[in-house]
Write a protein that holds these residues in place. Structure first.
Motif, PDB file in Angstrom:
ATOM      1  N   GLU A   1       9.717 -22.792  36.393  1.00 13.64           N
ATOM      2  CA  GLU A   1       8.852 -22.292  35.324  1.00 13.64           C
ATOM      3  C   GLU A   1       7.427 -22.025  35.800  1.00 13.64           C
ATOM      4  OE1 GLU A   1       7.361 -24.914  32.115  1.00 13.64           O
ATOM      5  OE2 GLU A   1       8.573 -26.457  33.100  1.00 13.64           O
ATOM      6  N   TYR A   2       7.054 -22.580  36.924  1.00 12.19           N
ATOM      7  CA  TYR A   2       5.703 -22.380  37.453  1.00 12.19           C
ATOM      8  C   TYR A   2       5.641 -21.270  38.507  1.00 12.19           C
ATOM      9  CZ  TYR A   2       4.997 -26.757  35.063  1.00 12.19           C
ATOM     10  OH  TYR A   2       4.947 -27.722  34.096  1.00 12.19           O
TER      11      TYR A   2
ATOM     12  N   THR B   1       1.314 -16.924  38.967  1.00 15.56           N
ATOM     13  CA  THR B   1       1.020 -17.838  40.075  1.00 15.56           C
ATOM     14  C   THR B   1       1.042 -17.114  41.421  1.00 15.56           C
ATOM     15  OG1 THR B   1       3.328 -18.575  40.096  1.00 15.56           O
ATOM     16  CG2 THR B   1       1.767 -19.926  38.870  1.00 15.56           C
TER      17      THR B   1
ATOM     18  N   TRP C   1       2.363 -14.751  33.191  1.00 15.10           N
ATOM     19  CA  TRP C   1       3.103 -16.014  33.180  1.00 15.10           C
ATOM     20  C   TRP C   1       4.495 -15.804  32.580  1.00 15.10           C
ATOM     21  CZ3 TRP C   1       1.301 -20.563  35.222  1.00 15.10           C
ATOM     22  CH2 TRP C   1       2.067 -21.707  34.993  1.00 15.10           C
ATOM     23  N   CYS C   2       4.572 -14.886  31.642  1.00 13.90           N
ATOM     24  CA  CYS C   2       5.852 -14.608  30.969  1.00 13.90           C
ATOM     25  C   CYS C   2       6.863 -13.927  31.891  1.00 13.90           C
ATOM     26  CB  CYS C   2       5.613 -13.738  29.738  1.00 13.90           C
ATOM     27  SG  CYS C   2       4.626 -14.562  28.471  1.00 13.90           S
ATOM     28  N   LEU C   3       6.384 -13.381  32.992  1.00 16.28           N
ATOM     29  CA  LEU C   3       7.268 -12.707  33.952  1.00 16.28           C
ATOM     30  C   LEU C   3       7.736 -13.726  34.987  1.00 16.28           C
ATOM     31  CD1 LEU C   3       5.205  -9.416  34.388  1.00 16.28           C
ATOM     32  CD2 LEU C   3       7.176  -9.815  32.889  1.00 16.28           C
ATOM     33  N   GLN C   4       8.742 -14.472  34.603  1.00 18.55           N
ATOM     34  CA  GLN C   4       9.274 -15.556  35.424  1.00 18.55           C
ATOM     35  C   GLN C   4      10.073 -15.005  36.607  1.00 18.55           C
ATOM     36  OE1 GLN C   4       8.942 -19.049  34.841  1.00 18.55           O
ATOM     37  NE2 GLN C   4       7.332 -18.328  33.461  1.00 18.55           N
ATOM     38  N   ILE C   5       9.805 -15.535  37.781  1.00 16.61           N
ATOM     39  CA  ILE C   5      10.603 -15.140  38.948  1.00 16.61           C
ATOM     40  C   ILE C   5      11.245 -16.351  39.625  1.00 16.61           C
ATOM     41  CG2 ILE C   5       9.395 -12.980  39.402  1.00 16.61           C
ATOM     42  CD1 ILE C   5       7.727 -14.379  41.493  1.00 16.61           C
TER      43      ILE C   5
ATOM     44  N   ARG D   1      13.320 -18.658  38.396  1.00 10.13           N
ATOM     45  CA  ARG D   1      14.762 -18.770  38.108  1.00 10.13           C
ATOM     46  C   ARG D   1      15.544 -17.692  38.841  1.00 10.13           C
ATOM     47  NH1 ARG D   1      13.048 -19.734  32.293  1.00 10.13           N
ATOM     48  NH2 ARG D   1      12.788 -21.988  32.277  1.00 10.13           N
TER      49      ARG D   1
ATOM     50  N   ASN E   1       5.930 -17.646  38.810  1.00  8.06           N
ATOM     51  CA  ASN E   1       5.939 -16.443  37.993  1.00  8.06           C
ATOM     52  C   ASN E   1       4.933 -15.466  38.591  1.00  8.06           C
ATOM     53  OD1 ASN E   1       3.308 -17.214  36.879  1.00  8.06           O
ATOM     54  ND2 ASN E   1       4.488 -18.832  35.876  1.00  8.06           N
ATOM     55  N   VAL E   2       4.805 -14.318  37.982  1.00  5.79           N
ATOM     56  CA  VAL E   2       3.902 -13.299  38.525  1.00  5.79           C
ATOM     57  C   VAL E   2       2.452 -13.777  38.480  1.00  5.79           C
ATOM     58  CG1 VAL E   2       3.121 -10.905  38.286  1.00  5.79           C
ATOM     59  CG2 VAL E   2       5.532 -11.454  37.994  1.00  5.79           C
TER      60      VAL E   2
END
Length: 163
Positions: free
Chosen positions: A56-57, A62, A40-44, A46, A59-60
């Motif tokens: 914010e939802y 999801t 979840w911390c690996l945001q893609i 943005r 990410n790797v």
């Protein structure tokens, strides 16, 4: 691809010892949660230029969750639904940790390391290598193994691999 019954039978062969089974019943959910938290911390979102309310939802976790859903759906609809529920509960926990001001990556990293250490101890007790040493797909089978144990404990004769 092997059937769900075949995957679970192979997984079960490496998880016969009661101590190893108990460790897996506790640690597999912790590993799933903490892995999703770390991913979840690996945001893609943005990076892709998505609007902030959506970004914010994305990410790797999801994206990986969607790929895992496809795998579980190939095994059975029931497994896909159960694992979707497990994913949703994990997301609720992830968002709660973030909302409480906890450092998600630090909490999840600590949980992940501790749970894997216990898992390896369980396999030492079992005198068997972890199933994923044979095939990485067994990392996705562990949660189904746990769910099958839960179904049986609840007296459900229709276990997870009988879609």
């Amino acid at each position: 691809m092997r059937s769900q019954s075949e995957f679970l039978a192979a997984y079960s062969r490496d998880h016969q010892h009661p101590t190893n089974q108990l460790i897996h019943m506790i640690c597999v959910p912790v590993i799933v949660f903490s892995t999703l938290g770390l991913l979840w911390c690996l945001q893609i979102g943005r990076w892709l230029g998505l609007p902030l309310e959506v970004a914010e939802y994305v990410n790797v976790a999801t994206v990986g969750g969607l790929l895992a859903f496809g795998f579980y759906l190939k095994l059975s609809v029931r497994s896909a639904l159960v694992m979707t529920g497990w994913f949703a509960l994990s997301v609720v926990g992830i968002l709660a940790l973030g909302g409480a001001g906890w450092l998600l990556a630090a909490v999840c990293a600590g949980l992940w390391i501790a749970a894997w250490a216990l898992q390896f101890y369980g396999h030492e007790v079992e005198s068997a290598k972890p199933s994923f040493a044979e095939d990485l797909v067994f990392l996705l089978i562990g949660p189904l193994f746990v769910m099958e144990k839960v179904y049986r404990a609840l007296g459900n004769r229709r276990v997870s691999h009988q879609a």
